[in-house]
Design a protein around this motif. Structure first.
Motif, PDB file in Angstrom:
ATOM      1  N   ALA A 113       0.828  -1.204   0.000  1.00 38.43           N
ATOM      2  CA  ALA A 113       0.000   0.000   0.000  1.00 38.43           C
ATOM      3  C   ALA A 113       0.864   1.256   0.000  1.00 38.43           C
ATOM      4  CB  ALA A 113      -0.925  -0.007   1.211  1.00 38.43           C
ATOM      5  N   ILE A 114       1.960   1.237   0.746  1.00 33.43           N
ATOM      6  CA  ILE A 114       2.866   2.386   0.783  1.00 33.43           C
ATOM      7  C   ILE A 114       3.513   2.594  -0.581  1.00 33.43           C
ATOM      8  CG2 ILE A 114       4.996   3.290   1.794  1.00 33.43           C
ATOM      9  CD1 ILE A 114       4.261   1.810   4.362  1.00 33.43           C
ATOM     10  N   ASP A 115       3.976   1.512  -1.178  1.00 37.89           N
ATOM     11  CA  ASP A 115       4.653   1.605  -2.472  1.00 37.89           C
ATOM     12  C   ASP A 115       3.713   2.123  -3.553  1.00 37.89           C
ATOM     13  OD1 ASP A 115       7.139   0.470  -1.523  1.00 37.89           O
ATOM     14  OD2 ASP A 115       6.098  -1.446  -1.440  1.00 37.89           O
ATOM     15  N   GLU A 116       2.518   1.552  -3.629  1.00 36.01           N
ATOM     16  CA  GLU A 116       1.558   2.016  -4.627  1.00 36.01           C
ATOM     17  C   GLU A 116       1.094   3.436  -4.308  1.00 36.01           C
ATOM     18  OE1 GLU A 116      -1.644  -0.641  -5.503  1.00 36.01           O
ATOM     19  OE2 GLU A 116      -0.314  -2.349  -5.856  1.00 36.01           O
ATOM     20  N   GLY A 117       1.064   3.778  -3.021  1.00 32.89           N
ATOM     21  CA  GLY A 117       0.698   5.140  -2.645  1.00 32.89           C
ATOM     22  C   GLY A 117       1.685   6.162  -3.175  1.00 32.89           C
ATOM     23  N   ILE A 118       2.965   5.831  -3.141  1.00 34.97           N
ATOM     24  CA  ILE A 118       3.990   6.728  -3.688  1.00 34.97           C
ATOM     25  C   ILE A 118       3.773   6.928  -5.182  1.00 34.97           C
ATOM     26  CG2 ILE A 118       6.459   6.942  -4.198  1.00 34.97           C
ATOM     27  CD1 ILE A 118       6.982   5.466  -1.533  1.00 34.97           C
ATOM     28  N   VAL A 119       3.518   5.819  -5.882  1.00 32.28           N
ATOM     29  CA  VAL A 119       3.308   5.899  -7.332  1.00 32.28           C
ATOM     30  C   VAL A 119       2.051   6.704  -7.648  1.00 32.28           C
ATOM     31  CG1 VAL A 119       3.048   4.579  -9.456  1.00 32.28           C
ATOM     32  CG2 VAL A 119       4.450   3.664  -7.598  1.00 32.28           C
ATOM     33  N   ARG A 120       0.995   6.456  -6.887  1.00 33.91           N
ATOM     34  CA  ARG A 120      -0.261   7.186  -7.099  1.00 33.91           C
ATOM     35  C   ARG A 120      -0.059   8.686  -6.896  1.00 33.91           C
ATOM     36  NH1 ARG A 120      -5.821   5.234  -6.193  1.00 33.91           N
ATOM     37  NH2 ARG A 120      -7.172   7.039  -6.464  1.00 33.91           N
ATOM     38  N   VAL A 166      -5.942   8.717 -11.545  1.00 38.26           N
ATOM     39  CA  VAL A 166      -5.379   7.409 -11.214  1.00 38.26           C
ATOM     40  C   VAL A 166      -6.466   6.500 -10.652  1.00 38.26           C
ATOM     41  CG1 VAL A 166      -3.625   6.173  -9.886  1.00 38.26           C
ATOM     42  CG2 VAL A 166      -3.164   8.498 -10.686  1.00 38.26           C
ATOM     43  N   ARG A 167      -6.474   5.269 -11.131  1.00 38.16           N
ATOM     44  CA  ARG A 167      -7.377   4.262 -10.580  1.00 38.16           C
ATOM     45  C   ARG A 167      -6.561   3.090 -10.053  1.00 38.16           C
ATOM     46  NH1 ARG A 167     -12.646   1.168 -13.280  1.00 38.16           N
ATOM     47  NH2 ARG A 167     -12.846  -0.412 -11.644  1.00 38.16           N
ATOM     48  N   GLN A 168      -6.738   2.793  -8.784  1.00 38.46           N
ATOM     49  CA  GLN A 168      -6.111   1.618  -8.179  1.00 38.46           C
ATOM     50  C   GLN A 168      -7.070   0.448  -8.342  1.00 38.46           C
ATOM     51  OE1 GLN A 168      -5.527   1.755  -3.898  1.00 38.46           O
ATOM     52  NE2 GLN A 168      -3.585   0.684  -4.089  1.00 38.46           N
ATOM     53  N   MET A 169      -6.588  -0.635  -8.954  1.00 39.00           N
ATOM     54  CA  MET A 169      -7.483  -1.711  -9.350  1.00 39.00           C
ATOM     55  C   MET A 169      -7.945  -2.590  -8.193  1.00 39.00           C
ATOM     56  SD  MET A 169      -8.120  -1.220 -12.444  1.00 39.00           S
ATOM     57  CE  MET A 169      -8.946  -2.769 -12.818  1.00 39.00           C
ATOM     58  N   ARG A 170      -7.170  -2.675  -7.121  1.00 33.99           N
ATOM     59  CA  ARG A 170      -7.568  -3.537  -6.006  1.00 33.99           C
ATOM     60  C   ARG A 170      -6.952  -3.025  -4.712  1.00 33.99           C
ATOM     61  NH1 ARG A 170      -2.818  -6.434  -5.729  1.00 33.99           N
ATOM     62  NH2 ARG A 170      -1.701  -6.469  -7.711  1.00 33.99           N
ATOM     63  N   THR A 174      -5.839 -12.984 -11.406  1.00 36.55           N
ATOM     64  CA  THR A 174      -6.675 -12.855 -12.589  1.00 36.55           C
ATOM     65  C   THR A 174      -6.165 -11.689 -13.426  1.00 36.55           C
ATOM     66  OG1 THR A 174      -8.220 -11.377 -11.450  1.00 36.55           O
ATOM     67  CG2 THR A 174      -8.667 -13.744 -11.326  1.00 36.55           C
ATOM     68  N   SER A 175      -6.748 -11.502 -14.617  1.00 33.74           N
ATOM     69  CA  SER A 175      -6.259 -10.465 -15.532  1.00 33.74           C
ATOM     70  C   SER A 175      -6.283  -9.081 -14.906  1.00 33.74           C
ATOM     71  CB  SER A 175      -7.099 -10.473 -16.815  1.00 33.74           C
ATOM     72  OG  SER A 175      -6.953 -11.693 -17.498  1.00 33.74           O
ATOM     73  N   ASP A 176      -7.399  -8.721 -14.263  1.00 32.18           N
ATOM     74  CA  ASP A 176      -7.483  -7.382 -13.683  1.00 32.18           C
ATOM     75  C   ASP A 176      -6.610  -7.245 -12.446  1.00 32.18           C
ATOM     76  OD1 ASP A 176      -9.247  -9.198 -12.489  1.00 32.18           O
ATOM     77  OD2 ASP A 176     -10.452  -7.598 -11.621  1.00 32.18           O
ATOM     78  N   GLU A 177      -6.275  -8.362 -11.787  1.00 33.26           N
ATOM     79  CA  GLU A 177      -5.423  -8.300 -10.601  1.00 33.26           C
ATOM     80  C   GLU A 177      -3.954  -8.113 -10.947  1.00 33.26           C
ATOM     81  OE1 GLU A 177      -8.082 -11.036  -7.511  1.00 33.26           O
ATOM     82  OE2 GLU A 177      -6.563 -11.965  -8.793  1.00 33.26           O
ATOM     83  N   GLU A 178      -3.578  -8.368 -12.196  1.00 31.24           N
ATOM     84  CA  GLU A 178      -2.205  -8.129 -12.625  1.00 31.24           C
ATOM     85  C   GLU A 178      -1.932  -6.637 -12.807  1.00 31.24           C
ATOM     86  OE1 GLU A 178       0.276 -10.039 -12.781  1.00 31.24           O
ATOM     87  OE2 GLU A 178      -0.535 -12.070 -12.821  1.00 31.24           O
ATOM     88  N   ILE A 179      -2.993  -5.838 -12.870  1.00 30.66           N
ATOM     89  CA  ILE A 179      -2.863  -4.394 -13.057  1.00 30.66           C
ATOM     90  C   ILE A 179      -2.820  -3.720 -11.693  1.00 30.66           C
ATOM     91  CG2 ILE A 179      -3.906  -2.324 -14.049  1.00 30.66           C
ATOM     92  CD1 ILE A 179      -5.432  -4.225 -15.968  1.00 30.66           C
ATOM     93  N   ASP A 180      -1.773  -2.977 -11.423  1.00 34.42           N
ATOM     94  CA  ASP A 180      -1.692  -2.248 -10.157  1.00 34.42           C
ATOM     95  C   ASP A 180      -2.422  -0.912 -10.253  1.00 34.42           C
ATOM     96  OD1 ASP A 180      -0.180  -4.176  -8.727  1.00 34.42           O
ATOM     97  OD2 ASP A 180       1.627  -3.530  -9.774  1.00 34.42           O
ATOM     98  N   LEU A 181      -2.097  -0.137 -11.287  1.00 34.48           N
ATOM     99  CA  LEU A 181      -2.718   1.176 -11.462  1.00 34.48           C
ATOM    100  C   LEU A 181      -3.012   1.428 -12.936  1.00 34.48           C
ATOM    101  CD1 LEU A 181      -0.327   3.333  -9.214  1.00 34.48           C
ATOM    102  CD2 LEU A 181      -2.595   2.517  -8.572  1.00 34.48           C
ATOM    103  N   LEU A 182      -4.075   2.168 -13.182  1.00 30.54           N
ATOM    104  CA  LEU A 182      -4.351   2.721 -14.503  1.00 30.54           C
ATOM    105  C   LEU A 182      -4.298   4.235 -14.374  1.00 30.54           C
ATOM    106  CD1 LEU A 182      -7.357   0.509 -15.672  1.00 30.54           C
ATOM    107  CD2 LEU A 182      -4.992   0.367 -16.464  1.00 30.54           C
ATOM    108  N   SER A 203      -3.179  12.989   2.619  1.00 29.13           N
ATOM    109  CA  SER A 203      -2.179  12.092   2.039  1.00 29.13           C
ATOM    110  C   SER A 203      -1.095  11.797   3.065  1.00 29.13           C
ATOM    111  CB  SER A 203      -1.548  12.719   0.788  1.00 29.13           C
ATOM    112  OG  SER A 203      -0.425  11.968   0.371  1.00 29.13           O
ATOM    113  N   ASP A 204      -1.047  10.569   3.547  1.00 26.81           N
ATOM    114  CA  ASP A 204      -0.009  10.190   4.507  1.00 26.81           C
ATOM    115  C   ASP A 204       1.380  10.334   3.898  1.00 26.81           C
ATOM    116  OD1 ASP A 204      -1.971   9.597   6.340  1.00 26.81           O
ATOM    117  OD2 ASP A 204      -1.927   7.432   5.970  1.00 26.81           O
ATOM    118  N   THR A 205       1.514   9.960   2.629  1.00 26.17           N
ATOM    119  CA  THR A 205       2.816  10.025   1.962  1.00 26.17           C
ATOM    120  C   THR A 205       3.346  11.450   1.924  1.00 26.17           C
ATOM    121  OG1 THR A 205       2.269   8.117   0.564  1.00 26.17           O
ATOM    122  CG2 THR A 205       4.061   9.549  -0.180  1.00 26.17           C
ATOM    123  N   LEU A 206       2.526  12.382   1.448  1.00 30.42           N
ATOM    124  CA  LEU A 206       2.965  13.776   1.332  1.00 30.42           C
ATOM    125  C   LEU A 206       3.156  14.420   2.700  1.00 30.42           C
ATOM    126  CD1 LEU A 206       0.773  15.027  -1.658  1.00 30.42           C
ATOM    127  CD2 LEU A 206       3.046  13.977  -1.693  1.00 30.42           C
TER     128      LEU A 206
END
Length: 204
Positions: free
Chosen positions: A3-10, A20-24, A34-42, A171-174
């Motif tokens: 969650a922290i790593d994807e949060g930085i990217v987001r 940004v859309r987080q898929m899961r 599954t196919s949609d679970e292989e996607i981290d962010l769009l 935003s915890d990250t910022l």
């Protein structure tokens, strides 16, 4: 930690004007994704202008305006270097490039968004020495990766954009970056507390 790593990217993409859309919100560990679970962010760039050139392979923030929409895979293996040997022996890195995954991504974007879809891999870093660096780039391109972003470059960009006199309560990250800058523990253009390379540890 995911969650922290994807949060930085987001935050990185949002701070640069992307939607940004987080898929899961959960992790998949005991089975094949599954196919949609292989996607981290769009990510989608509402300011993109048609006819723009394609972005460079190394995606620093000045290249982001040339991205229309993208599927993003985040590999936060922070103590690893993505060497040619490691890339060739880790097929899981490239599963987000499978045809069924990309088709799923296409269906999530608006129907009038066009056909262009940039495939982005977020990683800790590549080898610094040649010929290993060039060989890693070659492997990534051969597999179908359109561009890469390092965690170091994202963090440097966020550090530069965060203002000490603002409260980033949403935003915890910022907010963490702001606090560190406020106490002079983090300076613009300096990332000593986030080394790009370090001692090897097992992947999370």
């Amino acid at each position: 930690m995911a969650a922290i790593d994807e949060g930085i990217v987001r935050e990185y993409f949002e701070q640069n004007g992307f939607l940004v859309r987080q898929m899961r919100k959960y992790q998949v560990q005991a089975r094949r994704k599954t196919s949609d679970e292989e996607i981290d962010l769009l990510v989608y760039n509402p300011s993109w202008k048609g006819g723009a050139r394609k972005p460079d392979f190394f995606l620093f923030s000045n290249e982001l305006p040339f991205i229309h929409r993208a599927v993003v895979s985040v590999k936060p293996w922070h103590t690893d270097v993505f060497s040619p040997g490691m890339l060739k022996s880790s097929p899981e890195i490239f599963r987000f490039l499978e045809e069924k995954v990309l088709k799923k991504a296409q269906t999530i974007f608006p129907s009038d968004a066009g056909e262009d879809l940039t495939k982005i891999l977020v990683l800790p870093g590549l080898p610094t020495a040649e010929p290993f660096r060039s060989q890693s780039v070659e492997v990534l391109k051969e597999k179908g990766v359109d561009g890469i972003i390092s965690f170091r470059s994202m963090l440097l960009d966020l550090i530069d954009k965060v203002e000490v006199n603002r409260s980033y309560g949403k935003s915890d990250t910022l907010q963490v970056i702001r606090i560190l800058k406020n106490y002079d523990l983090l300076n613009n253009g300096q990332l000593d507390m986030f080394p790009e390379r370090g001692a090897k540890r097992p992947r999370n």
